[in-house]
Design an enzyme around this catalytic site. Structure first.
Site, PDB file in Angstrom:
ATOM      1  N   HIS A  32      10.189  -0.963  -6.103  1.00 39.91           N
ATOM      2  CA  HIS A  32       9.254   0.151  -6.303  1.00 39.91           C
ATOM      3  C   HIS A  32       9.573   1.351  -5.411  1.00 39.91           C
ATOM      4  O   HIS A  32       8.935   2.405  -5.531  1.00 39.91           O
ATOM      5  CB  HIS A  32       7.802  -0.308  -6.101  1.00 39.91           C
ATOM      6  CG  HIS A  32       7.380  -0.516  -4.684  1.00 39.91           C
ATOM      7  ND1 HIS A  32       7.226  -1.764  -4.119  1.00 39.91           N
ATOM      8  CD2 HIS A  32       7.060   0.363  -3.708  1.00 39.91           C
ATOM      9  CE1 HIS A  32       6.816  -1.625  -2.868  1.00 39.91           C
ATOM     10  NE2 HIS A  32       6.712  -0.343  -2.592  1.00 39.91           N
ATOM     11  N   ASP A  38      10.064  -7.491  -7.379  1.00 45.02           N
ATOM     12  CA  ASP A  38      10.108  -6.230  -6.623  1.00 45.02           C
ATOM     13  C   ASP A  38      11.260  -6.269  -5.620  1.00 45.02           C
ATOM     14  O   ASP A  38      11.060  -6.422  -4.420  1.00 45.02           O
ATOM     15  CB  ASP A  38       8.772  -6.016  -5.922  1.00 45.02           C
ATOM     16  CG  ASP A  38       8.630  -4.621  -5.337  1.00 45.02           C
ATOM     17  OD1 ASP A  38       9.457  -3.759  -5.661  1.00 45.02           O
ATOM     18  OD2 ASP A  38       7.681  -4.408  -4.561  1.00 45.02           O
ATOM     19  N   SER A  49       7.216  -0.589   2.870  1.00 47.67           N
ATOM     20  CA  SER A  49       7.665  -1.328   1.696  1.00 47.67           C
ATOM     21  C   SER A  49       9.181  -1.451   1.753  1.00 47.67           C
ATOM     22  O   SER A  49       9.871  -0.517   2.144  1.00 47.67           O
ATOM     23  CB  SER A  49       7.279  -0.576   0.425  1.00 47.67           C
ATOM     24  OG  SER A  49       5.897  -0.538   0.267  1.00 47.67           O
TER      25      SER A  49
END
Length: 479
Positions: free
Chosen positions: A289, A334, A430
């Site tokens: 992402h 992811d 992230s």
């Protein structure tokens, strides 16, 4: 029922939750206005008991720009209402079943752009499935309840209760703009049971000073001069459940000088976007992402990514290999490999981190670390790398916690930190690694939308060992 008023005019609804506390919506607060309340009157024309507000307790996670997240406020009255009858609220966090028959009441307008009424009005509504509601609004609405009926609320009803079987389960928050008559999206309420620890802290007399991030210094000064008070329930910067659904380092510290030299800052147009980590002289592993448009580069070999630094080693990304099954964060997969434009020479200042060599489960309560340059509990982004300790959490426990916020976890993930701890990840980290015993076993993926108020629910990481065949294929040039 309570009429929350400004300058003697009805502004919002509210409801007594104890003999001295009124619950309403946070957006009913205005820095320019002092509020009073009228209690126990159905007809505001014939009301006389107006009570001053002593303290304003706004939820520290309130964020109007994010679909009125945590849109809840508790008003502490100047006096105790001896003969008042408070309404009950839930005593534990619970899911409100779709199609539950409830009611909403208020003095708001009865048509779009209509004026408030003097007489209290009530209408029956039905709870809408949360997934269907999120689809209508095209966003994640955790910590909310949605309801709709032939009728519903309108301007002036904000702050009133959604009542199901005699219990107030929601607080009127927002509806489709300028459309009370024939809304195409359900009305949205703040779910009371999702903030019970905060509510209990208020009702038990806990008081802190809190300055929300959306206030100006002028705003705070005005409130202090007016002897208003707000509540702080240890505000932590929060996670988003979207493209950057992952991570800040909460309660982190600076790592030792010669440690974590595999950490990478993934940058878009020269600005830090995500974390990552070097697993090979040519490849950085991160979250899928993090794949945003713009010029993607990677900074390696430093703990300090201050753009003013003259010795930053910035590398161009030659190829981005996003996992072919990745669609959105909540569905998993992811993971992304970045091939650098050149093969790097490892040194004392630049290292790789090992990843698993085979698919192996991670034991619960394993002691691990996470690191990154994302948001912290004190500021938005940091230039100095921060690291914190976390422990892995049993998947069954993790799954049950996420079910409470109506979220089904994807496969091939690890749960660690966040829940029952003051350490974890939030926006900006992230893609960083979850490292256990020197081995990178996970990739920071997501947490509950905009919510780092620990304890909460566990942080979610992509389990690297589940993707070993794909990783090997990419690095051999087969993808």
């Amino acid at each position: 029922m309570v009429s929350v008023q400004s300058d003697g005019q009805h502004k919002c609804g509210g409801f007594l939750v104890s003999k001295q506390f009124v619950m309403t919506a946070a957006h009913c607060f205005n820095k320019e206005q002092e509020l009073t309340v009228v209690v126990g009157a159905h007809d505001l024309k014939h009301s006389s008991d107006r009570i001053a507000v002593k303290f304003y307790h706004i939820h520290p996670g309130y964020m109007p720009s994010d679909y009125y997240r945590k849109d809840i406020m508790i008003l502490q009255l100047n006096e105790t209402m001896k003969n008042a009858k408070p309404i009950s609220i839930p005593n534990k966090d619970q899911k409100i079943k779709a199609k539950s028959k409830c009611s909403v009441a208020g003095w708001g307008g009865t048509t779009t752009n209509g004026s408030s009424t003097n007489c209290l009005m009530e209408v029956d509504v039905s709870v809408i499935d949360n997934y269907a509601c999120e689809k209508s609004w095209n966003t994640i609405l955790s910590g909310r309840v949605c309801a709709l009926g032939p009728g519903g609320f309108c301007q002036g009803d904000s702050g009133g209760p959604l009542v199901c079987k005699g219990t107030a389960v929601g607080v009127v928050s927002f509806n489709e703009k300028n459309n009370c008559d024939k809304p195409t999206a359900p009305n949205v309420y703040t779910k009371i049971s999702s903030v019970l620890p905060w509510i209990k802290a208020i009702l038990n007399g806990v008081k802190y000073l809190y300055k929300p991030s959306w206030w100006s210094p002028f705003h705070l000064a005005r409130i202090m001069r007016a002897n208003f008070s707000l509540l702080l329930t240890v505000a932590l910067t929060c996670l988003m459940m979207s493209g950057t659904f992952g991570a800040d380092i909460i309660n982190g510290k600076r790592p030792k000088r010669n440690s974590l030299l595999y950490m990478a800052s993934i940058q878009i147009d020269g600005k830090h976007k995500c974390g990552g980590f070097l697993i090979d002289p040519s490849y950085v592993l991160t979250a899928a992402h993090c794949n945003n448009s713009g010029n993607m580069t990677v900074i390696l070999g430093t703990h300090n990514i201050d753009p003013k630094g003259s010795n930053l080693r910035r590398y161009r990304v030659q190829n981005k290999h996003k996992h072919p099954l990745f669609k959105e964060v909540k569905n998993g997969n992811d993971i992304m490999l970045l091939k650098l434009s050149k093969k790097l020479k490892l040194s004392k200042a630049l290292k790789t981190v090992r990843i698993p060599s085979k698919n192996k489960p991670i034991k619960k309560k394993s002691k691990c670390i996470i690191a990154g340059w994302g948001k912290t509990e004190k500021q938005d982004l940091v230039n100095e790398l921060l690291v914190t300790d976390v422990s892995t959490i049993n998947f069954t426990t993790c799954q049950s916690m996420w079910k409470k916020v109506d979220t089904k976890l994807p496969e091939n993930i690890i749960c660690a930190g966040g829940f029952d701890t003051k350490s974890g990840a939030c926006q900006g980290d992230s893609g960083g690694p979850l490292v256990c015993n020197g081995l990178a076993v996970g990739i920071v993926s997501f947490n509950l939308k905009m919510n780092c108020d620990y304890p909460n629910v566990p942080n979610i990481y992509t389990q690297i060992s589940k993707y070993l065949p794909w990783i090997k294929k990419v690095m051999k040039g087969g993808a």
